[in-house]
Scaffold this motif. Structure first.
Motif, PDB file in Angstrom:
ATOM      1  N   HIS A   2       0.830  -1.206   0.000  1.00  0.00           N
ATOM      2  CA  HIS A   2       0.000   0.000   0.000  1.00  0.00           C
ATOM      3  C   HIS A   2       0.862   1.252   0.000  1.00  0.00           C
ATOM      4  N   SER A   3       2.136   1.081   0.334  1.00  0.00           N
ATOM      5  CA  SER A   3       3.014   2.244   0.436  1.00  0.00           C
ATOM      6  C   SER A   3       3.149   2.928  -0.919  1.00  0.00           C
ATOM      7  N   THR A   4       3.081   4.253  -0.895  1.00  0.00           N
ATOM      8  CA  THR A   4       3.251   4.974  -2.158  1.00  0.00           C
ATOM      9  C   THR A   4       4.665   5.530  -2.276  1.00  0.00           C
ATOM     10  N   SER A   5       5.462   5.396  -1.216  1.00  0.00           N
ATOM     11  CA  SER A   5       6.820   5.952  -1.262  1.00  0.00           C
ATOM     12  C   SER A   5       7.883   4.899  -1.580  1.00  0.00           C
ATOM     13  N   LEU A   6       7.598   3.664  -1.253  1.00  0.00           N
ATOM     14  CA  LEU A   6       8.592   2.603  -1.382  1.00  0.00           C
ATOM     15  C   LEU A   6       9.040   2.408  -2.834  1.00  0.00           C
ATOM     16  N   GLU A   7      10.363   2.523  -3.061  1.00  0.00           N
ATOM     17  CA  GLU A   7      10.880   2.375  -4.422  1.00  0.00           C
ATOM     18  C   GLU A   7      11.631   1.069  -4.634  1.00  0.00           C
ATOM     19  N   SER A   8      12.176   0.563  -3.541  1.00  0.00           N
ATOM     20  CA  SER A   8      12.920  -0.680  -3.686  1.00  0.00           C
ATOM     21  C   SER A   8      12.663  -1.579  -2.495  1.00  0.00           C
ATOM     22  N   LEU A   9      12.252  -2.784  -2.766  1.00  0.00           N
ATOM     23  CA  LEU A   9      11.991  -3.734  -1.690  1.00  0.00           C
ATOM     24  C   LEU A   9      12.763  -5.020  -1.954  1.00  0.00           C
ATOM     25  N   THR A  10      13.609  -5.369  -0.994  1.00  0.00           N
ATOM     26  CA  THR A  10      14.299  -6.645  -1.058  1.00  0.00           C
ATOM     27  C   THR A  10      13.896  -7.422   0.185  1.00  0.00           C
ATOM     28  N   ALA A  11      13.354  -8.599  -0.001  1.00  0.00           N
ATOM     29  CA  ALA A  11      12.970  -9.403   1.154  1.00  0.00           C
ATOM     30  C   ALA A  11      13.425 -10.826   0.920  1.00  0.00           C
ATOM     31  N   CYS A  12      14.045 -11.381   1.937  1.00  0.00           N
ATOM     32  CA  CYS A  12      14.683 -12.673   1.755  1.00  0.00           C
ATOM     33  C   CYS A  12      14.504 -13.500   3.014  1.00  0.00           C
TER      34      CYS A  12
ATOM     35  N   GLU B 123      -4.005   1.445  -4.898  1.00  0.00           N
ATOM     36  CA  GLU B 123      -2.976   2.450  -4.691  1.00  0.00           C
ATOM     37  C   GLU B 123      -1.839   2.231  -5.698  1.00  0.00           C
ATOM     38  N   LEU B 124      -1.433   3.301  -6.346  1.00  0.00           N
ATOM     39  CA  LEU B 124      -0.336   3.186  -7.293  1.00  0.00           C
ATOM     40  C   LEU B 124       0.977   3.064  -6.517  1.00  0.00           C
ATOM     41  N   SER B 125       1.765   2.076  -6.844  1.00  0.00           N
ATOM     42  CA  SER B 125       3.017   1.857  -6.142  1.00  0.00           C
ATOM     43  C   SER B 125       4.157   2.582  -6.850  1.00  0.00           C
ATOM     44  N   SER B 126       5.166   3.005  -6.070  1.00  0.00           N
ATOM     45  CA  SER B 126       6.334   3.661  -6.667  1.00  0.00           C
ATOM     46  C   SER B 126       7.475   2.675  -6.896  1.00  0.00           C
ATOM     47  N   LEU B 127       7.234   1.416  -6.612  1.00  0.00           N
ATOM     48  CA  LEU B 127       8.302   0.431  -6.680  1.00  0.00           C
ATOM     49  C   LEU B 127       9.006   0.422  -8.039  1.00  0.00           C
ATOM     50  N   LYS B 128      10.340   0.458  -7.993  1.00  0.00           N
ATOM     51  CA  LYS B 128      11.120   0.297  -9.208  1.00  0.00           C
ATOM     52  C   LYS B 128      11.808  -1.068  -9.211  1.00  0.00           C
ATOM     53  N   THR B 129      12.163  -1.493  -8.012  1.00  0.00           N
ATOM     54  CA  THR B 129      12.832  -2.782  -7.894  1.00  0.00           C
ATOM     55  C   THR B 129      12.132  -3.636  -6.843  1.00  0.00           C
TER      56      THR B 129
ATOM     57  N   CYS C  24       1.843  -1.434 -10.377  1.00  0.00           N
ATOM     58  CA  CYS C  24       3.288  -1.204 -10.439  1.00  0.00           C
ATOM     59  C   CYS C  24       3.688  -0.636 -11.798  1.00  0.00           C
ATOM     60  N   LYS C  25       3.325   0.605 -12.019  1.00  0.00           N
ATOM     61  CA  LYS C  25       3.587   1.201 -13.333  1.00  0.00           C
ATOM     62  C   LYS C  25       5.044   1.615 -13.514  1.00  0.00           C
ATOM     63  N   PHE C  26       5.802   1.656 -12.413  1.00  0.00           N
ATOM     64  CA  PHE C  26       7.187   2.111 -12.500  1.00  0.00           C
ATOM     65  C   PHE C  26       8.181   0.973 -12.296  1.00  0.00           C
ATOM     66  N   LEU C  27       7.669  -0.216 -12.102  1.00  0.00           N
ATOM     67  CA  LEU C  27       8.536  -1.348 -11.805  1.00  0.00           C
ATOM     68  C   LEU C  27       9.442  -1.662 -12.996  1.00  0.00           C
ATOM     69  N   ARG C  28      10.762  -1.663 -12.737  1.00  0.00           N
ATOM     70  CA  ARG C  28      11.716  -1.946 -13.798  1.00  0.00           C
ATOM     71  C   ARG C  28      12.318  -3.338 -13.648  1.00  0.00           C
ATOM     72  N   SER C  29      12.657  -3.670 -12.403  1.00  0.00           N
ATOM     73  CA  SER C  29      13.326  -4.957 -12.175  1.00  0.00           C
ATOM     74  C   SER C  29      12.512  -5.817 -11.232  1.00  0.00           C
ATOM     75  N   LEU C  30      12.231  -7.012 -11.654  1.00  0.00           N
ATOM     76  CA  LEU C  30      11.463  -7.933 -10.824  1.00  0.00           C
ATOM     77  C   LEU C  30      12.240  -9.241 -10.678  1.00  0.00           C
ATOM     78  N   TYR C  31      12.545  -9.585  -9.444  1.00  0.00           N
ATOM     79  CA  TYR C  31      13.277 -10.812  -9.169  1.00  0.00           C
ATOM     80  C   TYR C  31      12.440 -11.688  -8.252  1.00  0.00           C
ATOM     81  N   LEU C  32      12.067 -12.834  -8.735  1.00  0.00           N
ATOM     82  CA  LEU C  32      11.339 -13.784  -7.890  1.00  0.00           C
ATOM     83  C   LEU C  32      12.207 -15.020  -7.798  1.00  0.00           C
ATOM     84  N   LYS C  33      12.941 -15.114  -6.690  1.00  0.00           N
ATOM     85  CA  LYS C  33      13.912 -16.197  -6.603  1.00  0.00           C
ATOM     86  C   LYS C  33      13.432 -17.267  -5.646  1.00  0.00           C
ATOM     87  N   GLN C  34      13.700 -18.495  -5.999  1.00  0.00           N
ATOM     88  CA  GLN C  34      13.286 -19.636  -5.177  1.00  0.00           C
ATOM     89  C   GLN C  34      11.801 -19.561  -4.830  1.00  0.00           C
TER      90      GLN C  34
END
Lengths: 336, 163
Positions: A145-155, A171-177, A197-207
């Motif tokens: 829901h965050s509109t400020s978050l640009e990069s999220l890495t969770a492992c 809610e439009l997300s600001s996520l780029k990565t 996610c209209k600004f999402l450039r890199s998407l990594y879905l690992k494992q």
């Protein structure tokens, strides 16, 4: 520069805020805590630093310290009221929590830090969690829901699951990565990516864990990486108009009922590792643009009876074509 | 310590003028490791003389020395380079006195030399890490300016870090 003219003339506190913050941000919270007792300016620098690093590793064997670190993080958050948190990095081992039953309380506290960070307009979030074998951690919905978050890495650690929240927002997300390890997603994930996610450039879905089907439609991503090793993934569909680089590591025991659909007209680099038996690929990859290249990381998996042809043009490759195809494989390539 | 250009002939040379009038002749590839100069070169294009009224010649020289090492080491791209750069960076910050470190950091920040700022802020951080409050005060000659009683109170709240 006017700050260097203040009465204190020492060579640390007279640094401009952004430089001093860089120094403070690279300290452990224990060092920060000590520094905040040095002088008023130091204290103000410690409270206002835009980047927070919470690392439990030095206190794995020390239950008391661990609790006090958590208390300090909370105190910092309450002192920082109104200060925006650009970056929050959390490294926590929930599997080894010694001071409560099962890490439930620690997990609750981590969730509250994440909420706090979102309230403070966090832009960068890095979360590294070690969980008990077989357990799961659910990312709080506030993150999507965050509109400020640009990069999220969770492992999360191997043998545990990171649960991605269900899509329930417009809610439009600001996520780029977006970089997720050990993640379980449901079918709403694809909707969320394509709608929000209209600004999402890199998407990594690992494992990827326990996910049968993934559909990604995006007009913004340029890089995509998917790895699935638990044999559960059956259907993968990617439509991405400006996707340039894609890597896929897909393992499965039987090829029955597996489908891969790609609609990626601008793809230039496709890196493939894993089992590729009987996937209906020829057609799709024929659409690759002329400068596309396909690289195989493990040629051994190609020794199948199934002839798969890859249409691609090697003319624009600067390097000689590596010897990727072993002599038993019937895989061939042709130059268009 | 103006740079000689004996090795390369093709790259453009820039003149950088420090606040005290000292000038440095540097290859463009070296100077543009600094974000501020890179911007000026891109914006102003043909201008070969760049005045830097906020940086003293001594520190500008040091900043450029760092840039030169890093620009050179980036051109020949083998794997040992990272190691060489790291080793060289270590040498570069090892014996810096606090005054020089401060001015160098201010210069690097002003010139937007991000990597150099990172290196120098890390050096400052290493002077704080693991130290007691009194040791930090002594290292940087910081005087406590808390009101009477205030320090004890703050110390109590941060007591976890003193054990």
């Amino acid at each position: 520069m006017s700050k260097s003219l203040r009465t204190t003339t020492d060579r640390f506190t007279s640094l401009p805020d952004d430089v001093a913050h860089k120094v403070v941000s690279s300290l452990s919270l224990e060092d920060v805590s000590r520094l905040s007792v040095v002088s008023r300016r130091c204290r103000q620098l410690c409270i206002s630093m835009p980047s927070l690093n919470v690392d439990v590793r030095p206190y794995l064997q020390d239950a008391t310290k661990r609790t006090r670190l958590m208390n300090y993080v909370e105190r910092l958050f309450s002192l920082r009221r109104g200060v925006s948190t650009h970056r929050l990095c959390i490294g926590w081992f929930l599997d080894s929590s010694v001071n409560d039953k099962g890490g439930g309380e620690e997990e609750y506290r981590i969730l509250s830090w994440l909420h706090n960070a979102v309230t403070c307009n966090v832009k960068w979030l890095v979360l590294y969690l070690r969980l008990k074998r077989g357990s799961a951690f659910s990312l709080p919905p506030c993150l999507i829901h965050s509109t400020s978050l640009e990069s999220l890495t969770a492992c999360v650690s191997i043998n545990s699951i990171l649960e991605f929240p269900s899509y329930s927002t417009i809610e439009l997300s600001s996520l780029k990565t977006l970089d997720l390890w050990g993640v379980r997603i449901d079918e709403s994930f694809g909707n969320w990516v394509s709608t929000c996610c209209k600004f999402l450039r890199s998407l990594y879905l690992k494992q990827i864990k326990e996910t049968e089907s993934i559909a990604i439609n995006s007009s913004s991503i340029t890089k995509l990486c998917i790895t699935s090793m638990d044999y559960k993934l059956c259907h993968l569909q990617v439509s991405a108009w400006i996707l340039e680089k894609m890597s896929l590591w897909w393992e499965f025991d039987s090829a029955n009922n597996r489908t891969l659909q790609l609609s990626v007209p601008m793809l230039r680099m496709f890196v493939w590792k894993g089992n590729i038996l009987r996937l209906p690929l020829t057609e799709n990859l024929a659409a690759l643009k002329s400068s596309a290249s396909i690289l195989f990381r493990s040629a051994s998996t190609l020794t199948s009876q199934n002839l798969i042809r890859f249409y691609c043009d090697f003319r624009n490759l600067n390097h000689p074509i590596p010897n990727l195809f072993d002599k038993h494989s019937q895989v061939s390539y042709i130059t268009l | 310590m103006s740079s000689s250009s004996t090795t390369t002939t093709t790259t453009r040379l820039l003149m950088l003028k420090a606040s005290d009038g000292v000038t440095f002749e540097v290859e463009e590839a070296v100077a543009t490791k600094l974000g501020a100069i890179n911007n000026m070169v891109e914006e102003e294009g043909s201008e070969d003389l760049i005045c830097l009224p906020n940086v003293n010649g001594k520190f500008l020289g040091m900043v450029l020395e760092w840039c030169k090492k890093h620009a050179n080491n980036n051109t020949n791209s083998d794997k040992g380079n990272d190691e060489v750069n790291k080793w060289w960076d270590k040498e570069f910050v090892m014996d810096l006195d606090q005054n020089t470190l401060y001015h160098l950091l201010m210069a690097a920040d002003y010139l937007s030399g991000t990597e150099l700022v990172d290196l120098l802020t890390e050096k400052v951080a290493s002077m704080i890490r693991g130290k007691k409050v009194e040791e930090i005060r002594e290292t940087f000659k910081i005087k406590s300016d808390f009101l009477p009683g205030q320090e004890e109170e703050i110390r109590k709240k941060n007591s976890w870090a003193f054990e």
